[in-house]
Design a protein around this motif. Structure first.
Motif: not given
Length: 283
Positions: A70-74
């Motif tokens: 749910s936090e692929p960019d981070l």
């Protein structure tokens, strides 16, 4: 020699800190997310410029595998772009890099121990970002050793062993996945292998695999923990399908350790012996 260690508060960083005391002639600089936040690339570059390490041990990472979905960019910034920044700095300044990667770069459909040149095919966000970190290191031209490891545990931090001990102390019965196969890694053994590589005269850049010897499932691991701790808890073996998670896991991730042993002469202890030593340390 000055050695910078990222992920200082993690399992591997904590074990490296314990072992660093044996190398008093050299300077170890341990940084965690406060001193060197891996999601702030400018800060990563600033710390490297200030510390001027001869060797970077890149042990810090985003490792919450399910939350990563749910936090692929981070996750990409921490596991890929920060690693790329370290590799580019190492290359530009003629320094060495040791980076810790994962068995999760593989799809998990093999039936034989995975060699370093096996095609990678990650099946979750965490594995994909770690794969991209590996590629960034290779593309940078840095003089780097990449070590893929698996199922890491330690007396420090949160991990499967400590979770099993807690659950088996609280419950009469638990269920553990029996169709995911690999071998665990005692972080102390990995830390020692890293330092052996640094202090050998056989340095050779490339990708290597390290986990403890043996082939087991998570269920087998749980049973061994129970028996060695003398706990009284029934453990049920279940398939992955009965325990759905946001991130898919590779079914088979047993790593072949032939290359790292041949090149560096590092010791690779058997998994149960390492588990015994960790449980003794835990008390």
């Amino acid at each position: 020699m000055k050695i910078l260690v990222t992920g200082a508060g993690g399992q591997l960083g904590s074990e490296l800190k314990d072992l660093a005391a044996q190398y008093s002639t050299d300077s170890f600089v341990f940084v965690d997310r406060d001193e060197m936040p891996l999601d702030k690339l400018d800060r990563v570059r600033t710390v490297l410029a200030d510390v001027q390490p001869d060797i970077i041990i890149s042990g810090g990472a985003y490792t919450a595998v399910d939350r990563a979905e749910s936090e692929p960019d981070l996750v990409d910034v921490i596991n890929h772009l920060a690693v790329e920044a370290m590799a580019q700095w190492a290359n530009a300044n003629d320094r060495k890099l040791i980076h810790i990667s994962t068995d999760y770069v593989f799809q998990g459909t093999s039936a034989a121990p995975l060699k370093e040149d096996e095609p990678t095919h990650p099946i979750n966000v965490y594995g994909l970002t770690k794969q991209k970190g590996e590629v960034a290191i290779t593309d940078s031209g840095a003089d780097a050793v990449i070590i893929r490891t698996a199922w890491v545990y330690s007396a420090y931090g949160a991990n499967f062993v400590k979770t099993m001990i807690r659950l088996m102390g609280e419950r009469e019965e638990i269920s553990v996945i029996a169709d995911q196969v690999g071998s665990p890694t005692y972080a102390h053994d990995l830390a020692k292998a890293i330092l052996d590589i640094i202090y050998t005269d056989k340095w050779q850049a490339g990708i290597y695999h390290f986990s403890n010897e043996g082939e087991i499932s998570w269920y087998d691991f749980a049973v061994a923990i129970r028996d060695l701790k003398g706990l009284n808890c029934k453990i049920n073996a279940i398939p992955t399908a009965q325990y759905p998670t946001p991130a898919k896991r590779p079914k088979f991730s047993l790593l072949d350790k032939t290359k790292i042993k041949a090149q560096f002469g590092v010791a690779v202890p058997e998994w149960k012996e390492s588990l015994k030593r960790m449980l003794e340390k835990l008390g």
